[in-house]
Design a protein around this motif. Structure first.
Motif, PDB file in Angstrom:
ATOM      1  N   GLY A 142       3.058  21.320  21.237  1.00 39.97           N
ATOM      2  CA  GLY A 142       2.864  22.077  20.065  1.00 39.97           C
ATOM      3  C   GLY A 142       4.095  22.859  19.952  1.00 39.97           C
ATOM      4  N   VAL A 143       4.320  23.597  18.739  1.00 42.02           N
ATOM      5  CA  VAL A 143       5.442  24.467  18.558  1.00 42.02           C
ATOM      6  C   VAL A 143       5.444  25.616  19.250  1.00 42.02           C
ATOM      7  N   VAL A 144       6.817  25.967  19.921  1.00 42.94           N
ATOM      8  CA  VAL A 144       6.823  27.127  20.758  1.00 42.94           C
ATOM      9  C   VAL A 144       7.878  27.839  20.373  1.00 42.94           C
ATOM     10  N   ALA A 145       7.905  29.094  20.116  1.00 38.40           N
ATOM     11  CA  ALA A 145       8.737  30.028  19.377  1.00 38.40           C
ATOM     12  C   ALA A 145       9.279  31.012  20.756  1.00 38.40           C
ATOM     13  N   VAL A 146      10.342  30.855  21.183  1.00 34.22           N
ATOM     14  CA  VAL A 146      10.991  32.125  21.950  1.00 34.22           C
ATOM     15  C   VAL A 146      11.618  32.931  21.102  1.00 34.22           C
ATOM     16  N   THR A 147      10.800  34.087  21.180  1.00 29.84           N
ATOM     17  CA  THR A 147      11.550  35.298  20.076  1.00 29.84           C
ATOM     18  C   THR A 147      11.930  36.485  20.662  1.00 29.84           C
ATOM     19  N   GLY A 148      12.190  36.614  21.987  1.00 30.70           N
ATOM     20  CA  GLY A 148      13.023  37.812  22.646  1.00 30.70           C
ATOM     21  C   GLY A 148      11.982  38.889  22.024  1.00 30.70           C
ATOM     22  N   ASP A 149      12.632  40.065  21.831  1.00 32.20           N
ATOM     23  CA  ASP A 149      11.614  41.448  21.569  1.00 32.20           C
ATOM     24  C   ASP A 149      11.199  41.626  20.293  1.00 32.20           C
ATOM     25  N   LEU A 150      11.090  40.595  19.491  1.00 27.15           N
ATOM     26  CA  LEU A 150      10.255  40.298  18.174  1.00 27.15           C
ATOM     27  C   LEU A 150       8.643  40.528  18.454  1.00 27.15           C
ATOM     28  N   PHE A 151       8.429  39.931  19.664  1.00 23.15           N
ATOM     29  CA  PHE A 151       7.203  40.228  20.243  1.00 23.15           C
ATOM     30  C   PHE A 151       7.482  40.662  21.675  1.00 23.15           C
ATOM     31  N   GLU A 152       6.944  41.817  21.966  1.00 22.47           N
ATOM     32  CA  GLU A 152       7.086  42.457  23.344  1.00 22.47           C
ATOM     33  C   GLU A 152       6.256  41.610  24.424  1.00 22.47           C
ATOM     34  N   LYS A 153       5.061  41.360  24.172  1.00 18.43           N
ATOM     35  CA  LYS A 153       4.093  40.739  24.997  1.00 18.43           C
ATOM     36  C   LYS A 153       2.612  40.438  24.121  1.00 18.43           C
ATOM     37  N   PHE A 154       1.990  39.610  24.602  1.00 19.08           N
ATOM     38  CA  PHE A 154       0.626  39.388  23.928  1.00 19.08           C
ATOM     39  C   PHE A 154      -0.061  40.525  23.315  1.00 19.08           C
ATOM     40  N   GLU A 155      -0.242  41.411  24.157  1.00 18.28           N
ATOM     41  CA  GLU A 155      -1.003  42.883  23.894  1.00 18.28           C
ATOM     42  C   GLU A 155      -0.480  43.521  22.646  1.00 18.28           C
ATOM     43  N   ASP A 156       0.660  43.085  22.231  1.00 16.18           N
ATOM     44  CA  ASP A 156       1.215  44.009  21.107  1.00 16.18           C
ATOM     45  C   ASP A 156       0.669  43.175  19.788  1.00 16.18           C
ATOM     46  N   LEU A 157      -0.008  41.976  20.000  1.00 18.36           N
ATOM     47  CA  LEU A 157      -0.880  41.435  18.699  1.00 18.36           C
ATOM     48  C   LEU A 157      -1.787  42.485  18.004  1.00 18.36           C
ATOM     49  N   GLU A 158      -2.398  43.064  19.012  1.00 21.43           N
ATOM     50  CA  GLU A 158      -3.328  44.236  18.611  1.00 21.43           C
ATOM     51  C   GLU A 158      -3.078  45.563  18.570  1.00 21.43           C
ATOM     52  N   ASP A 159      -2.123  45.690  19.330  1.00 26.04           N
ATOM     53  CA  ASP A 159      -1.430  47.372  19.660  1.00 26.04           C
ATOM     54  C   ASP A 159      -0.241  47.316  19.215  1.00 26.04           C
ATOM     55  N   ALA A 160       0.253  47.556  17.961  1.00 27.04           N
ATOM     56  CA  ALA A 160       1.763  47.710  17.261  1.00 27.04           C
ATOM     57  C   ALA A 160       2.492  48.570  17.825  1.00 27.04           C
TER      58      ALA A 160
END
Length: 206
Positions: A142-160
């Motif tokens: 599948g498609v993998v995005a290496v994003t740096g700190d655009l996303f900190e970690k999985f938990e920030d999907l629900e906790d901005a």
């Protein structure tokens, strides 16, 4: 028919950010893409030379085998070992250079992408800093995005509050580019946590 480009993505080090004994500790995710060409994404801190060299050796890769170094942004925990890669083209945020030669194309400021090969491209994703980039990789899984700190970690999907507290030069742009990546990618390697699969409801959200 174009020849198939074999592309292997390996997370050499998972990023982290945490408080320990009243001190804030952080280091970035570091990714190796074995392909034609070979790529390292985010090179840890300046104190991590030996552990990065050791990890590359385990993959039978030398520094001189790396053709591109991509740093998702210019913060010190993402660029510290760039100096190891003397032969590579360096992409640090929106800046692309080799030695003292700077490239004027593509224009990341205008939204242009840097295509490394048919399976790997660098795209502008400002927000955390105004010159953030992400690396989008088409793998067999599948498609993998290496994003740096655009996303900190999985938990920030629900906790901005997690990604906002890490600093954002433009929360508006970061929101836009986070949504873009969530729709584009099947998996995300965030700046400071393990790679995660994008939940389907985020891909379907308006």
């Amino acid at each position: 028919m174009k020849p198939n480009i074999e592309t292997q993505l390996k997370v050499l080090f998972e990023g982290y950010s945490k408080f320990v004994d009243g001190k804030y500790l952080a280091n970035c995710s570091c990714v190796l893409i074995k392909s034609t060409p070979n790529i390292v994404i985010d090179t840890l801190t300046s104190w991590d030379d030996e552990k990065l060299l050791s990890a590359l050796k385990e993959e039978n890769i030398s520094c001189d085998d790396i053709d591109y170094v991509v740093c998702t942004h210019g913060h010190s925990d993402h660029v510290g070992c760039n100096h190891l890669f003397k032969k590579a083209v360096h992409i640090v945020g929106f800046s692309i250079s080799h030695k003292d030669c700077y490239f004027t194309e593509p224009d990341f400021h205008s939204g242009e992408e840097f295509v490394i090969n048919r399976k790997v491209k660098v795209i502008p994703t400002p927000g955390h800093t105004l010159q953030d980039v992400s690396v989008v990789v088409d793998t067999d899984n599948g498609v993998v995005a290496v994003t740096g700190d655009l996303f900190e970690k999985f938990e920030d999907l629900e906790d901005a509050g997690i990604w906002k507290s890490a600093g954002s030069d433009s929360e508006e742009l970061q929101e836009i580019n986070r949504r873009k990546i969530l729709k584009l990618a099947d998996f995300i390697v965030p700046g400071h946590g393990p790679m995660f699969k994008v939940p389907q409801h985020f891909k379907e959200a308006d």
